[in-house]
Scaffold this motif. Structure first.
Motif, PDB file in Angstrom:
ATOM      1  N   ARG A 195       0.801  -1.225   0.000  1.00  0.00           N
ATOM      2  CA  ARG A 195       0.000   0.000   0.000  1.00  0.00           C
ATOM      3  C   ARG A 195       0.833   1.273   0.000  1.00  0.00           C
ATOM      4  O   ARG A 195       0.287   2.347  -0.213  1.00  0.00           O
ATOM      5  N   ILE A 196       2.125   1.155   0.281  1.00  0.00           N
ATOM      6  CA  ILE A 196       2.949   2.355   0.338  1.00  0.00           C
ATOM      7  C   ILE A 196       4.310   2.054  -0.289  1.00  0.00           C
ATOM      8  O   ILE A 196       4.950   1.047   0.034  1.00  0.00           O
ATOM      9  N   ASP A 197       4.721   2.907  -1.186  1.00  0.00           N
ATOM     10  CA  ASP A 197       5.986   2.738  -1.895  1.00  0.00           C
ATOM     11  C   ASP A 197       7.071   3.486  -1.129  1.00  0.00           C
ATOM     12  O   ASP A 197       7.284   4.684  -1.341  1.00  0.00           O
ATOM     13  N   HIS A 198       7.726   2.792  -0.211  1.00  0.00           N
ATOM     14  CA  HIS A 198       8.703   3.426   0.672  1.00  0.00           C
ATOM     15  C   HIS A 198       9.866   2.453   0.881  1.00  0.00           C
ATOM     16  O   HIS A 198       9.645   1.301   1.262  1.00  0.00           O
ATOM     17  N   PRO A 199      11.111   2.889   0.662  1.00  0.00           N
ATOM     18  CA  PRO A 199      12.234   1.945   0.771  1.00  0.00           C
ATOM     19  C   PRO A 199      12.418   1.373   2.168  1.00  0.00           C
ATOM     20  O   PRO A 199      12.889   0.241   2.318  1.00  0.00           O
ATOM     21  N   GLU A 200      12.041   2.118   3.204  1.00  0.00           N
ATOM     22  CA  GLU A 200      12.205   1.579   4.549  1.00  0.00           C
ATOM     23  C   GLU A 200      11.152   0.524   4.873  1.00  0.00           C
ATOM     24  O   GLU A 200      11.406  -0.383   5.666  1.00  0.00           O
ATOM     25  N   VAL A 201       9.963   0.626   4.280  1.00  0.00           N
ATOM     26  CA  VAL A 201       8.982  -0.450   4.431  1.00  0.00           C
ATOM     27  C   VAL A 201       9.546  -1.729   3.814  1.00  0.00           C
ATOM     28  O   VAL A 201       9.480  -2.805   4.408  1.00  0.00           O
TER      29      VAL A 201
END
Length: 384
Positions: A195-201
């Motif tokens: 649901r979220i495009d984030h490198p830390e996720v």
């Protein structure tokens, strides 16, 4: 009854009720009532649209609760006409629930419990069993957490880093009772990554996968701990390792390094070594340098001292350790290990015994006690 399906649709249903005007606590209570009804009705008469069914029943439960509460009669004007049932938009609602359950006003323990209840769809009993506390105690913790966030809007912005730290706490709880919190944390992080495009996720997901891959080798059948260097690497899950490395590489390629990506890179280097002797400790030290730069974490500094001891020798590790607060959890255990590596078994035995007395759990205490006993027996044999 498909429990996985029920747990998957809980967050969007809570979100839909929130957008219709229910506060978080009321929405969550209504959805729990609807789930009870689903467990009763679905086995004999499964719905074609499970999420739509839950929305309809939960909204009716919410309306009943509002109308029965005389102190909130003014709200009846807002809810007099029931909206048409339907699944509604899922993605934003689910993401906002992650953010809401990780609200900074909540304690870490409360944030974890609320996340498992509202996002994970676990029952209060399951969460209580996982944390080895009475169900009544967990119910009170969840109720307090719901009251704390009840006035927070569903569309309020939130900090992704806080959400990730809560998920990391879930993962670190491991397994107890009938709920595997490692698997639950991975499941929730996968959903967040979708649901979220984030490198830390992605970094956190990679870290969880890589650590989970080593899980089958971490304990003996009797529950005793097996140190990383002594683990049977043939028991490691190569599919999870491959997936974790792939997720990590994609995250690192975006050149937005964060603490979870750095931790995952360290885990990947351990996973890449066919034997303990082949571990690239020099690179691991470099990644710990990055992690310390990013976080300043005393725990990262402690783990770095271990890596320095492996890369440059135990005396270099002890020198790095001397810069840290000796009361830091597990610092004494690290000192014992490095002193043993440096050829000082008497000091190491004493420190292992000290570390055992301060161990945070029974398995770790037993492991450290055995290390002290092993060295003391060796010292006795050497003096005969």
């Amino acid at each position: 009854m498909d429990e996985a399906l029920l747990r998957a649709v809980v967050p969007p249903v809570i979100g839909i009720l929130g957008r219709r005007g229910a506060d978080f606590a009321a929405a969550e209570d209504a959805v729990q009532d609807a789930l009870v009804e689903a467990l009763r009705v679905w086995p004999a008469d499964p719905p074609r649209d499970p999420q739509g069914w839950l929305v309809t029943v939960a909204w009716r439960r919410y309306l009943d609760a509002v109308r029965a509460d005389t102190s909130r009669r003014r709200r009846e004007v807002l809810v007099e006409e029931e909206p048409a049932p339907g699944p509604g938009a899922e993605t934003d609602d689910t993401l906002q629930l992650y953010v809401l359950c990780a609200h900074p006003s909540l304690s870490p323990a409360s944030a974890v419990a609320l996340t498992l209840r509202a996002v994970g769809g676990l029952t209060t009993r399951q969460i209580a069993q996982a944390y080895l506390v009475p169900e009544a105690t967990m119910a009170q913790r969840i109720s307090r957490a719901k009251r704390t966030v009840s006035g927070v809007r569903f569309d309020a912005p939130g900090d992704v880093g806080t959400v990730l730290r809560v998920l990391y706490l879930v993962f670190n709880e491991g397994y107890s009772g009938d709920v595997d919190l490692v698997a639950e944390a991975i499941r929730l992080t996968r959903r967040l990554a979708a649901r979220i495009d984030h490198p830390e996720v992605a970094g956190l997901l990679a870290l969880m996968l890589l650590h989970s891959a080593r899980r089958p080798a971490r304990t003996c059948p009797d529950g005793s701990l097996v140190p990383l260097a002594e683990q049977d690497r043939g028991l490691w899950d190569t599919a999870l390792i491959a997936e974790g490395v792939e997720v990590l590489q994609a995250a690192l390629a975006r050149d937005r390094l964060g603490e979870f990506q750095a931790q995952a890179a360290i885990a990947a280097l351990h996973a890449d070594a066919r034997t303990a002797a082949e571990t690239d400790w020099v690179q691991i030290v470099e990644w710990y340098d990055e992690l310390v730069r990013l976080t300043g974490s005393p725990v990262a500094r402690l783990n770095r001292a271990v890596a320095v001891g492996e890369a440059d020798g135990p005396r270099a590790g002890l020198a790095a350790l001397a810069e840290l607060d000796p009361t830091l959890p597990r610092c004494t255990a690290v000192a014992a290990y490095l002193h043993e590596r440096d050829g000082d078994p008497a000091t190491a035995a004493r420190l292992y015994a000290d570390a055992a007395r301060a161990a945070p759990n029974l398995a770790e205490r037993d492991h450290l006690t055995k290390q002290a006993a092993r060295l003391n027996a060796s010292l006795r044999d050497g003096t005969r």
